[in-house]
Design an enzyme around this catalytic site. Structure first.
Site, short mmCIF file in Angstrom:
data_model
loop_
_atom_site.label_atom_id
_atom_site.label_comp_id
_atom_site.label_asym_id
_atom_site.label_seq_id
_atom_site.Cartn_x
_atom_site.Cartn_y
_atom_site.Cartn_z
N ARG A 1 82.37 -50.84 68.05
CA ARG A 1 82.45 -49.95 66.80
C ARG A 1 83.04 -48.61 67.51
O ARG A 1 83.44 -48.80 68.53
CB ARG A 1 80.88 -49.48 66.46
CG ARG A 1 79.78 -49.64 67.35
CD ARG A 1 79.46 -48.36 67.97
NE ARG A 1 79.64 -47.13 67.63
CZ ARG A 1 80.19 -46.02 68.39
NH1 ARG A 1 80.30 -46.21 69.55
NH2 ARG A 1 80.43 -45.21 67.93
N ASP B 1 87.15 -40.92 62.15
CA ASP B 1 87.24 -42.22 61.66
C ASP B 1 88.78 -42.42 60.83
O ASP B 1 89.27 -43.25 60.88
CB ASP B 1 86.28 -42.85 60.70
CG ASP B 1 85.34 -43.32 61.76
OD1 ASP B 1 84.57 -42.37 62.06
OD2 ASP B 1 85.26 -44.48 62.43
N ASN C 1 84.24 -38.67 59.13
CA ASN C 1 83.53 -39.30 60.47
C ASN C 1 82.31 -39.66 60.10
O ASN C 1 81.80 -39.39 58.84
CB ASN C 1 83.79 -38.15 61.45
CG ASN C 1 83.16 -38.44 62.75
OD1 ASN C 1 83.60 -39.61 63.23
ND2 ASN C 1 82.27 -37.57 63.47
O1 MRU Z 1 79.79 -46.44 62.50
P1 MRU Z 1 80.72 -46.47 63.84
O2 MRU Z 1 79.37 -46.18 65.05
O3 MRU Z 1 81.68 -47.14 64.13
O4 MRU Z 1 81.36 -44.68 63.63
C1 MRU Z 1 81.66 -44.30 64.69
C2 MRU Z 1 82.17 -42.84 64.51
O5 MRU Z 1 82.11 -42.32 63.59
C3 MRU Z 1 83.08 -41.92 65.45
O6 MRU Z 1 82.74 -40.81 65.51
C4 MRU Z 1 84.25 -42.11 65.40
O7 MRU Z 1 84.65 -43.57 65.06
C5 MRU Z 1 85.21 -41.63 66.36
S1 MRU Z 1 85.00 -42.37 67.82
C6 MRU Z 1 86.33 -41.92 68.95
#
Ligand code: MRU
Length: 344
Positions: A44, A234, A243
């Site tokens: 993730r 994201d 995000n």
């Molecule tokens: O749902 P996730 O754990 O994939 O979400 C991750 C995030 O929101 C992070 O802050 C984002 O991907 C940036 S990671 C460098």
């Protein structure tokens, strides 16, 4: 700590759903295992999702048994469809897949050479991510002062990328430069990426970290206990950053108390042809809220809403750190044009 690696048709990564209790290494050998790992968040974090999707296509190429280029391209398209339906919000997934497919489309090679193009491009995407994070770390660390207490949300570290991290990459670089910083990590309900992953990474590096629950952050900011907030993203669109759920409320509170709020993300996270209303915010299963792993934390049958991300408009953001440098408030209105043209 490299999070994902390719060795001759096997992708090795750590199963993040098992951390921090167990360090389980996954050996992914086909496209459907990779799609399952992305969907169920064994891997993730936006840049890692991008690299994983790229390696998913590389697996399709490595094990393909078809006898001509046209049939191979059909296989790639089928893999594209599966991978693109895993998680909708982090643009890095779509960016990585499109980058590889465009490279294939623009080449006019035979079957074997086309397979090699896919595998090599996936490797380049992964390797470049590490260099990008190091560059981002350097630009971002210039914003951090000796003695700063930095709040971060979710996990934007090595585990969310191929290595080093975005927001945590900035923190790592400042720490390596000898700045005596401290980190406050929010637990990040419902899946606890902050509690499980961010504190795990920072403790391994010996960077001082204190864990709080999400609902404590406003109180700490109000008390003047936080000098800066740094998070990842994201997707970065023309009018907002998207995000992990909880980012928006942190940004509003930080803004109210004039605490700088920075976002660290590579150019592969920028999607500047779009506005936030056009983006699908992932909604995940109810059991992520009603349970922690198999332990119920709510009465059976309770109704739930579980959006995984939120939207933070630019008015709350002090700066966006990328591998080319830092965009400040005055730069944000260039985001509809070509913001990177005079950055370097
Ligand atoms: O749902 P996730 O754990 O994939 O979400 C991750 C995030 O929101 C992070 O802050 C984002 O991907 C940036 S990671 C460098």
């Amino acid at each position: 700590m490299r999070t994902i690696e390719w060795h001759n048709g096997i992708v090795t990564t750590i199963d993040q759903t098992k951390l921090p209790q167990k360090e389980v290494i996954l050996k992914i050998k086909n496209l459907s295992e990779m799609a399952e790992a992305i969907k169920n968040m064994r891997v993730r974090g936006a840049p890692l999702i991008g690299a994983s999707a790229a390696y998913g296509l590389a697996l399709t190429a490595f094990y393909s048994k078809v006898s001509n280029r046209e049939a191979f391209i059909k296989e790639l398209k089928a893999s594209e469809k599966i991978l693109k339906s895993t998680r909708p919000t982090a643009v890095n997934l779509f960016w990585a897949i499109d980058r590889i497919l465009n490279k294939v489309k623009n080449s006019n090679k035979n079957l074997e050479e086309t397979k090699q193009i896919v595998i090599q491009e996936a490797q380049s995407i992964a390797d470049e991510d590490v260099q990008t994070n190091l560059a981002m770390g350097k630009h971002g660390a210039a914003l951090i002062y000796d003695g700063d207490v930095i709040l971060t949300h979710c996990n934007a570290g090595a585990l969310a990328t191929v290595d080093y991290g975005t927001a945590l990459g900035v923190i790592r670089t400042a720490w390596k430069q000898g700045k005596k910083i401290k980190v406050i990590a929010t637990e990040t309900r419902p899946l606890l990426q902050g509690a499980r992953l961010t504190t795990y990474e920072l403790k391994r590096d010996g960077i001082p970290v204190k864990l709080i629950t999400d609902n404590m952050a406003g109180f700490l900011i109000q008390k003047g206990m936080i000098n800066k907030v740094i998070v990842g993203a994201d997707r970065i669109v023309q009018d907002a950053i998207i995000n992990k759920i909880g980012t928006f409320s942190l940004a509003v509170i930080a803004n109210e108390y004039e605490v700088p709020f920075y976002v660290a993300a590579p150019k592969s996270t920028f999607d500047l042809s779009k506005k936030f209303r056009e983006i699908t915010i992932e909604e995940r299963k109810h059991n992520e809220v009603t349970h922690f792993r198999s332990l119920p934390v709510a009465p059976p049958g309770v109704d739930v809403f579980n959006p995984a991300f939120d939207i933070t408009p630019y008015k709350y953001i002090s700066g966006i750190i990328c591998e080319d440098g830092v965009f400040f408030k005055k730069d944000f209105d260039t985001f509809g044009k070509n913001p990177f043209s005079n950055k370097k």
